[in-house]
Enzyme design. Structure first.
Site, short mmCIF file in Angstrom:
data_model
loop_
_atom_site.label_atom_id
_atom_site.label_comp_id
_atom_site.label_asym_id
_atom_site.label_seq_id
_atom_site.Cartn_x
_atom_site.Cartn_y
_atom_site.Cartn_z
N ARG A 59 -57.58 17.51 22.53
CA ARG A 59 -56.76 16.78 23.50
C ARG A 59 -55.40 17.43 23.72
NH1 ARG A 59 -59.80 13.05 20.74
NH2 ARG A 59 -58.20 12.83 19.15
N GLU A 96 -57.97 13.93 4.02
CA GLU A 96 -57.99 12.90 2.98
C GLU A 96 -59.04 13.27 1.93
OE1 GLU A 96 -57.63 8.08 2.79
OE2 GLU A 96 -58.48 9.01 4.56
P1 AMP Z 1 -53.10 14.71 11.39
O1 AMP Z 1 -53.45 16.12 11.01
O2 AMP Z 1 -53.39 13.73 10.31
O3 AMP Z 1 -51.67 14.61 11.91
O4 AMP Z 1 -54.07 14.29 12.58
C1 AMP Z 1 -53.81 14.65 13.89
C2 AMP Z 1 -55.06 15.04 14.64
O5 AMP Z 1 -56.12 14.11 14.45
C3 AMP Z 1 -54.79 15.09 16.12
O6 AMP Z 1 -55.43 16.23 16.68
C4 AMP Z 1 -55.34 13.78 16.66
O7 AMP Z 1 -55.94 13.96 17.92
C5 AMP Z 1 -56.36 13.32 15.62
N1 AMP Z 1 -56.17 11.92 15.21
C6 AMP Z 1 -55.75 11.50 13.98
N2 AMP Z 1 -55.70 10.16 13.92
C7 AMP Z 1 -56.08 9.70 15.13
C8 AMP Z 1 -56.21 8.38 15.70
N3 AMP Z 1 -55.94 7.26 15.01
N4 AMP Z 1 -56.61 8.30 17.00
C9 AMP Z 1 -56.89 9.41 17.70
N5 AMP Z 1 -56.78 10.67 17.23
C10 AMP Z 1 -56.39 10.83 15.95
#
Ligand code: AMP
Length: 173
Positions: A59, A96
């Site tokens: 996205r 995680e």
């Molecule tokens: P992080 O590495 O934990 O910051 O996760 C970010 C990535 O995971 C991004 O590319 C987001 O598109 C996706 N992502 C994580 N959590 C969500 C959520 N609750 N809803 C949609 N996309 C998420």
């Protein structure tokens, strides 16, 4: 003023139980709202002489490509393993449970590039940090990062504390 959060759809238990997925397709389909979101995401960096937008699969590609066009900057995709056809640099990051990795083309970033990193959502910051590491290993300078959505309780901003970070919508979940 547009209230962007009105255009985000919450999908409980997607893709797995316990995750509240932030669906942005309900924002993307409204032309004026999508345009305003793009404008506000790159606005703080308008005068920063950005020459490369790095978009995170998938996205981040949607918003990043629109911003690259606006700023007359190049667009560099950071992708999941095995998707990019030419020689890549790879970076692992913690999930995680377990690890994942991201890749960028070796010739995507050149020394001295001024880079803005774009994704739709900041959660723990692992994805964004791995992306910044890839850019820096290739000699690029991270001018900042911009997200549509930030899940503040997951403290991604702390992980990215050495960078400038902007987000348009914050959720405290
Ligand atoms: P992080 O590495 O934990 O910051 O996760 C970010 C990535 O995971 C991004 O590319 C987001 O598109 C996706 N992502 C994580 N959590 C969500 C959520 N609750 N809803 C949609 N996309 C998420």
């Amino acid at each position: 003023m547009i209230n962007f959060s009105e255009y985000i759809r919450n999908i409980p238990d997607f893709p797995v139980k316990g995750i509240q997925f932030k669906d942005i397709t309900t924002l993307l389909k409204e032309g004026d709202v999508f345009a305003a979101a793009v404008d506000q995401m790159y606005g703080p960096y308008k005068e920063e002489e950005i020459n490369k937008i790095v978009g995170i699969e998938s996205r981040g590609f949607i918003f990043g490509a629109a911003m690259a066009y606006k700023l007359n900057a190049g667009f560099i995709p950071v992708r999941k393993p095995g998707k990019l056809p030419a020689e890549t640099l790879s970076e692992e990051y913690q999930l995680e449970y377990g690890t994942d990795s991201l890749e960028v083309h070796l010739d995507g970033i050149e020394a001295g590039d001024r880079v803005l990193v774009i994704d739709d959502l900041l959660a723990t910051g692992g994805t964004a940090q791995a992306t910044c590491t890839l850019v820096e290993k290739l000699g690029g300078q991270i001018v900042g990062l911009s997200f549509l959505i930030e899940l503040t309780s997951l403290k991604g901003r702390e992980k990215l504390s050495k960078y400038r970070v902007h987000s348009l919508i914050q959720y405290e979940i």
